[in-house]
Design a protein around this motif. Structure first.
Motif, PDB file in Angstrom:
ATOM      1  N   GLN A  44     -21.906   9.049 -10.583  1.00 40.17           N
ATOM      2  CA  GLN A  44     -21.201   7.767 -10.781  1.00 40.17           C
ATOM      3  C   GLN A  44     -22.155   6.689 -11.281  1.00 40.17           C
ATOM      4  O   GLN A  44     -21.772   5.834 -12.069  1.00 40.17           O
ATOM      5  CB  GLN A  44     -20.595   7.302  -9.459  1.00 40.17           C
ATOM      6  N   GLU A  45     -23.387   6.736 -10.816  1.00 41.26           N
ATOM      7  CA  GLU A  45     -24.353   5.699 -11.215  1.00 41.26           C
ATOM      8  C   GLU A  45     -24.608   5.688 -12.719  1.00 41.26           C
ATOM      9  O   GLU A  45     -24.965   4.667 -13.283  1.00 41.26           O
ATOM     10  CB  GLU A  45     -25.679   5.893 -10.462  1.00 41.26           C
ATOM     11  N   SER A  52     -16.961   9.704 -13.610  1.00 43.67           N
ATOM     12  CA  SER A  52     -15.718   9.222 -13.007  1.00 43.67           C
ATOM     13  C   SER A  52     -15.237  10.197 -11.936  1.00 43.67           C
ATOM     14  O   SER A  52     -15.131  11.400 -12.182  1.00 43.67           O
ATOM     15  CB  SER A  52     -14.671   9.104 -14.123  1.00 43.67           C
ATOM     16  N   LEU A  53     -14.931   9.658 -10.764  1.00 49.48           N
ATOM     17  CA  LEU A  53     -14.407  10.516  -9.691  1.00 49.48           C
ATOM     18  C   LEU A  53     -12.943  10.837  -9.940  1.00 49.48           C
ATOM     19  O   LEU A  53     -12.197   9.991 -10.428  1.00 49.48           O
ATOM     20  CB  LEU A  53     -14.474   9.792  -8.345  1.00 49.48           C
ATOM     21  N   VAL A  87     -19.503  15.951 -17.878  1.00 53.97           N
ATOM     22  CA  VAL A  87     -19.012  14.891 -17.002  1.00 53.97           C
ATOM     23  C   VAL A  87     -18.451  13.776 -17.882  1.00 53.97           C
ATOM     24  O   VAL A  87     -19.070  13.395 -18.883  1.00 53.97           O
ATOM     25  CB  VAL A  87     -20.154  14.354 -16.110  1.00 53.97           C
ATOM     26  N   VAL A  88     -17.275  13.270 -17.504  1.00 57.56           N
ATOM     27  CA  VAL A  88     -16.656  12.220 -18.321  1.00 57.56           C
ATOM     28  C   VAL A  88     -16.648  10.897 -17.565  1.00 57.56           C
ATOM     29  O   VAL A  88     -16.698  10.866 -16.338  1.00 57.56           O
ATOM     30  CB  VAL A  88     -15.210  12.587 -18.747  1.00 57.56           C
ATOM     31  N   ASP A  89     -16.592   9.804 -18.327  1.00 56.77           N
ATOM     32  CA  ASP A  89     -16.535   8.484 -17.698  1.00 56.77           C
ATOM     33  C   ASP A  89     -15.082   8.083 -17.484  1.00 56.77           C
ATOM     34  O   ASP A  89     -14.160   8.872 -17.729  1.00 56.77           O
ATOM     35  CB  ASP A  89     -17.317   7.454 -18.525  1.00 56.77           C
ATOM     36  N   GLU A  90     -14.881   6.833 -17.041  1.00 55.51           N
ATOM     37  CA  GLU A  90     -13.522   6.423 -16.674  1.00 55.51           C
ATOM     38  C   GLU A  90     -12.581   6.333 -17.873  1.00 55.51           C
ATOM     39  O   GLU A  90     -11.365   6.274 -17.707  1.00 55.51           O
ATOM     40  CB  GLU A  90     -13.581   5.091 -15.905  1.00 55.51           C
ATOM     41  N   THR A  91     -13.137   6.318 -19.085  1.00 54.99           N
ATOM     42  CA  THR A  91     -12.247   6.317 -20.254  1.00 54.99           C
ATOM     43  C   THR A  91     -12.109   7.718 -20.845  1.00 54.99           C
ATOM     44  O   THR A  91     -11.506   7.901 -21.897  1.00 54.99           O
ATOM     45  CB  THR A  91     -12.780   5.355 -21.349  1.00 54.99           C
ATOM     46  N   GLY A  92     -12.702   8.693 -20.184  1.00 55.39           N
ATOM     47  CA  GLY A  92     -12.557  10.080 -20.648  1.00 55.39           C
ATOM     48  C   GLY A  92     -13.631  10.519 -21.623  1.00 55.39           C
ATOM     49  O   GLY A  92     -13.611  11.648 -22.108  1.00 55.39           O
ATOM     50  N   ASN A  93     -14.602   9.625 -21.920  1.00 56.67           N
ATOM     51  CA  ASN A  93     -15.682  10.003 -22.838  1.00 56.67           C
ATOM     52  C   ASN A  93     -16.706  10.882 -22.137  1.00 56.67           C
ATOM     53  O   ASN A  93     -17.074  10.612 -20.990  1.00 56.67           O
ATOM     54  CB  ASN A  93     -16.421   8.751 -23.343  1.00 56.67           C
ATOM     55  N   ALA A  94     -17.179  11.891 -22.843  1.00 58.85           N
ATOM     56  CA  ALA A  94     -18.219  12.754 -22.277  1.00 58.85           C
ATOM     57  C   ALA A  94     -19.543  11.998 -22.256  1.00 58.85           C
ATOM     58  O   ALA A  94     -19.897  11.328 -23.231  1.00 58.85           O
ATOM     59  CB  ALA A  94     -18.346  14.014 -23.108  1.00 58.85           C
ATOM     60  N   SER A 129     -16.929   2.092 -11.971  1.00 60.25           N
ATOM     61  CA  SER A 129     -16.483   0.838 -11.347  1.00 60.25           C
ATOM     62  C   SER A 129     -16.317   0.971  -9.830  1.00 60.25           C
ATOM     63  O   SER A 129     -16.310  -0.024  -9.120  1.00 60.25           O
ATOM     64  CB  SER A 129     -15.151   0.410 -11.964  1.00 60.25           C
ATOM     65  N   ASN A 130     -16.187   2.202  -9.348  1.00 58.66           N
ATOM     66  CA  ASN A 130     -15.835   2.384  -7.926  1.00 58.66           C
ATOM     67  C   ASN A 130     -16.862   3.245  -7.201  1.00 58.66           C
ATOM     68  O   ASN A 130     -16.511   4.208  -6.519  1.00 58.66           O
ATOM     69  CB  ASN A 130     -14.452   3.025  -7.819  1.00 58.66           C
ATOM     70  N   ILE A 131     -18.122   2.906  -7.382  1.00 56.05           N
ATOM     71  CA  ILE A 131     -19.185   3.747  -6.810  1.00 56.05           C
ATOM     72  C   ILE A 131     -19.020   3.887  -5.296  1.00 56.05           C
ATOM     73  O   ILE A 131     -18.753   2.910  -4.599  1.00 56.05           O
ATOM     74  CB  ILE A 131     -20.564   3.140  -7.131  1.00 56.05           C
ATOM     75  N   LEU A 132     -19.173   5.101  -4.809  1.00 54.92           N
ATOM     76  CA  LEU A 132     -19.075   5.364  -3.371  1.00 54.92           C
ATOM     77  C   LEU A 132     -20.176   4.582  -2.652  1.00 54.92           C
ATOM     78  O   LEU A 132     -21.308   4.521  -3.128  1.00 54.92           O
ATOM     79  CB  LEU A 132     -19.261   6.864  -3.101  1.00 54.92           C
ATOM     80  N   SER A 133     -19.822   4.027  -1.506  1.00 52.56           N
ATOM     81  CA  SER A 133     -20.794   3.211  -0.773  1.00 52.56           C
ATOM     82  C   SER A 133     -21.988   4.049  -0.327  1.00 52.56           C
ATOM     83  O   SER A 133     -21.833   5.185   0.135  1.00 52.56           O
ATOM     84  CB  SER A 133     -20.114   2.600   0.453  1.00 52.56           C
ATOM     85  N   GLU A 134     -23.158   3.449  -0.425  1.00 51.81           N
ATOM     86  CA  GLU A 134     -24.385   4.132  -0.005  1.00 51.81           C
ATOM     87  C   GLU A 134     -24.328   4.496   1.478  1.00 51.81           C
ATOM     88  O   GLU A 134     -24.913   5.482   1.914  1.00 51.81           O
ATOM     89  CB  GLU A 134     -25.580   3.206  -0.259  1.00 51.81           C
ATOM     90  N   ASP A 135     -23.591   3.682   2.254  1.00 52.71           N
ATOM     91  CA  ASP A 135     -23.503   3.914   3.704  1.00 52.71           C
ATOM     92  C   ASP A 135     -22.925   5.289   4.034  1.00 52.71           C
ATOM     93  O   ASP A 135     -23.154   5.829   5.109  1.00 52.71           O
ATOM     94  CB  ASP A 135     -22.593   2.862   4.360  1.00 52.71           C
TER      95      ASP A 135
END
Ligand code: FAD
Length: 671
Positions: free
Chosen positions: A304-305, A309-310, A499-506, A560-566
């Motif tokens: 994600q970093e 995209s999840l 791996v694709v991003d949130e717009t579907g781009n590789a 945009s919605n990175i999983l929390s480090e916690d």
């Protein structure tokens, strides 16, 4: 997508399997991909010097694979098969195999050579696909059809290649006709026997045959280097937007791994991370985890970093299996171990003393969901000696004899000489429980179908090997909880495994394969697909990372919605606040505690209120997982003169057992 099936078939016809071929090692020192890591404009030499100052070492290869599970090993082999001169697999655990260290690893595939040898010629790819899609669609799930299509068309080739590579020499769990292609009653039944339960040739070292074989193939391949005990903590893109750098830590060293062609993330699922599962699953509080603690899903955050995209919807699709035996040492963790006695006439009751499901339902999901809804997620498996004997006679008594009839697991079995006594020991309402058993026994006598749909006339099903009443003068109960061992959510990929991003781009250079990929199978996964999926898709990722063109000009941005480090904070469950040694008497003290597959015996020595020795006399741990802990923890405790020592990645349970023994020895030495 390439028609891999055809390609593989042609290769098999014309040449020896390339996964078997030996290759020459080649050391690579090319740093060309790393020169843009810094933001400052620099000459190549300056950049190289800066990098060498920042990292303890820099290692380059055509392909970097993160994770040495089935997916990672398969990807590395395929990359070499497709022209890679060097592949580095980076693995944070002290051993390869990932989840394959914890499972006997049932595999599956339709139209395989194994079925052919068994004379089972009626199977079809279509039927395999339908079974997988149907399972995935339960409870509102949905599969990624193009990926499932690819999988079903290539699982047979992969099984056949593994067969040729050595799986033909293994022993198998066979059916009553002696066939290796079997139904797997612990899952929803396939419409045709296509599960394969190969046993490892070296059970001392390996739990699953798939792990053993892949390990051998990787070891034979000179172009593949495996770097253990090393965790990738960051992925980086260069200024062309290509994700070709992976920064890793190992002990106190920081290592930069750079790839010429790409990075394949094969970091597995998150069934070992209750916090992450709880974030997305509504049953988090009753589910116990059977995944290794290293199955923490941190690879998802790394991807994600750099924009990955999840597949959010599937993050909460966490199948639980109604066969989780909770550890008596660490609450919330457990392993697959069910008595299976319900198939020989036993019943399941909840903490209210009531039955709640057709215990012999062929639909695994029906039994799973029913258990998730019970108070505290507990089912007591109730059985008698006669039920146990019938189960063993049917050939399905493996779990019962291995676990529950062995002294090492005695603490898990509640025994009573009457039903009243059993209910009292379980602290469930006596009257309700007696009525439950009375009604059940009446149904057995009447040979009817009861309110849950359990049929007392039918004995031909593999789910009903004998019908017994709950009667006699000795009764047993084992508490079982829903167990999560596999997760269905993860990162999104295209059909090339990019791996694709949130717009579907590789994202150029970044591939993923295995359990870390989300939304492939749907809500549930069919028997053997958990093991074969990573192998098949690892193979595809390894091929594509070598044959796809590396794109340029991509603008890398975090998701945009990175999983929390916690959610990824490592817990050192092994530590205790303070261990007082005041008052311990000099001497050697032997202590025995429950171990993984039998008792663990430890000798602890004290002199002048100091721990002078910790020695493991005997143990029954799975050696691949426990080896490092068994070797390192005793000395670490002596050095620290305390039990607050760093846990061993992947061997938390063994670490804790050693610590528990030392604490017990301290108590003993104070008496
Ligand atoms: C108890 C149990 C029983 C199972 N039984 C079956 C079965 O019988 N049949 C079936 O089909 N499926 C089964 N499964 C599921 C199946 O085994 C897994 O889905 C599959 O093996 C996952 O393979 P993988 O390569 O994708 O991931 P894994 O095997 O999880 O491998 C991922 C690897 O990546 C490493 N890693 C993660 N992050 C990093 C990092 N940042 N840096 C370096 N390394 C990293 C991990 O340590 C791990 O070794 C079972 C799972 C469990 C836990």
């Amino acid at each position: 997508m390439k028609n891999k099936k055809l390609i593989v078939t042609m290769l098999m016809a014309t040449m020896p399997l390339s996964i078997l071929s030996g290759c020459t090692a080649e050391t690579k020192t090319d740093l060309s991909n790393t020169q843009n890591v810094s933001n400052e404009p620099q000459s190549d030499n300056d950049a190289t010097q800066n990098l060498q100052a920042t990292y303890n070492s820099i290692q380059s290869a055509d392909v970097i694979v993160v994770g040495a599970g089935g997916g990672g090993m398969s990807a590395a082999l395929a990359a070499v098969e497709n022209g890679a001169e060097s592949v580095i697999i980076v693995e944070k655990m002290p051993m390869t195999g990932g989840a394959l260290n914890t499972t006997s690893g049932t595999m599956s595939g339709a139209m395989t050579i194994i079925q052919e040898i068994d004379g089972l010629t009626e199977d079809s790819i279509e039927s395999y696909k339908n079974d997988i899609i149907t399972e995935g669609e339960k409870l509102g799930g949905y599969a990624n059809e193009p990926l499932v299509e690819y999988y079903v068309n290539n699982a047979d080739d992969m099984i056949n290649q593994l067969w040729e590579a050595g799986l033909s020499d293994n022993q198998y769990t066979v059916d009553s006709e002696g066939r290796k292609s079997v139904f797997a009653p612990e899952h929803t039944l396939y419409s045709y026997p296509r599960s394969y339960k190969a046993k490892p040739n070296n059970p001392e070292k390996y739990k699953s045959a798939a792990h053993e074989l892949l390990d051998e193939l990787v070891a034979k391949e000179d172009k593949i280097k495996v770097v253990l005990n090393t965790e990738v903590v960051e992925l980086q893109a260069n200024e062309q937007g290509q994700v070709l750098n992976a920064i890793a830590v190992s002990n106190d060293e920081t290592i930069l791994f750079t790839a010429n062609n790409g990075i394949i993330m094969a970091t597995g699922g998150y069934a070992g991370n209750p916090e992450l599962m709880g974030e997305f699953s509504e049953y988090g509080d009753v589910v116990i985890t059977g995944g290794l603690a290293t199955a923490d899903g941190n690879g998802l955050r790394l991807m994600q970093e750099v924009g990955g995209s999840l597949h959010i919807e599937s993050m909460g699709w966490i199948p639980t299996y109604p066969m989780g035996l909770e550890s008596l040492e660490i609450e919330g963790t457990g392993q697959i171990a069910t008595t299976k006695t319900q198939y020989a006439g036993g019943i399941l009751v909840n903490t209210k003393g009531e039955r709640f499901v057709n215990e012999t339902d062929a639909d695994n999901v029906a039994r799973e969901v029913a258990l998730e809804h019970q108070p505290e997620g507990i089912q007591y498996e109730i059985y008698t000696d006669k039920i146990g004997e019938d189960l063993v006679a049917s050939g399905q008594g493996g779990f019962l004899t291995y676990y529950f009839q062995s002294p090492a697991f005695a603490d898990h079995v509640i025994t009573a000489s009457s039903l009243e006594e059993l209910a009292q020991k379980l602290e469930i309402p006596v009257d309700t429980f007696l009525k439950t058993v009375e009604d059940y026994n009446a149904n057995v006598d009447a040979k009817t179908t009861d309110e849950f749909g359990r049929n007392f006339a039918e004995t031909s099903s593999p789910f009903n090997v004998a019908i017994n009443k709950i009667e006699g003068d000795k009764f047993y109960a084992v508490a079982i909880k829903p167990l999560a061992i596999i997760t269905m959510g993860g990162i999104q990929v295209n059909t090339d495994m990019q791996v694709v991003d949130e717009t579907g781009n590789a994202i150029p250079g970044l591939y993923a394969a295995g359990e870390t990929v989300g939304g492939v199978w749907g809500r549930y996964v069919s028997s053997g697909v958990g093991v074969m999926g990573p192998i098949v898709f690892g193979d595809l990722a390894g091929e594509n990372v070598m044959t796809n063109e590396l794109a340029t000009g991509y603008d890398v941005k975090p998701a945009s919605n990175i999983l929390s480090e916690d959610l990824f904070i490592k817990k050192n469950t092994a530590s205790v606040d303070e261990l007082s040694l005041t008052g311990v008497k000099d001497g050697e003290y032997n202590v025995t505690v429950d171990g993984q597959e039998g008792p663990m015996e430890i000798k602890v020595s004290f002199k002048n209120e100091v721990i002078t020795g910790v020695e493991i006399i005997k143990h029954n741990e799975t050696i691949t997982i426990a080896k490092t802990a068994l070797e390192a923890i005793p000395q670490a405790i002596v050095d620290a003169n305390n039990v607050n020592v760093d846990n061993i990645t992947g061997a938390t349970l063994t670490t804790n057992r050693i610590i528990k023994s030392v604490i017990a020895a301290v108590e003993l030495a104070k008496q």
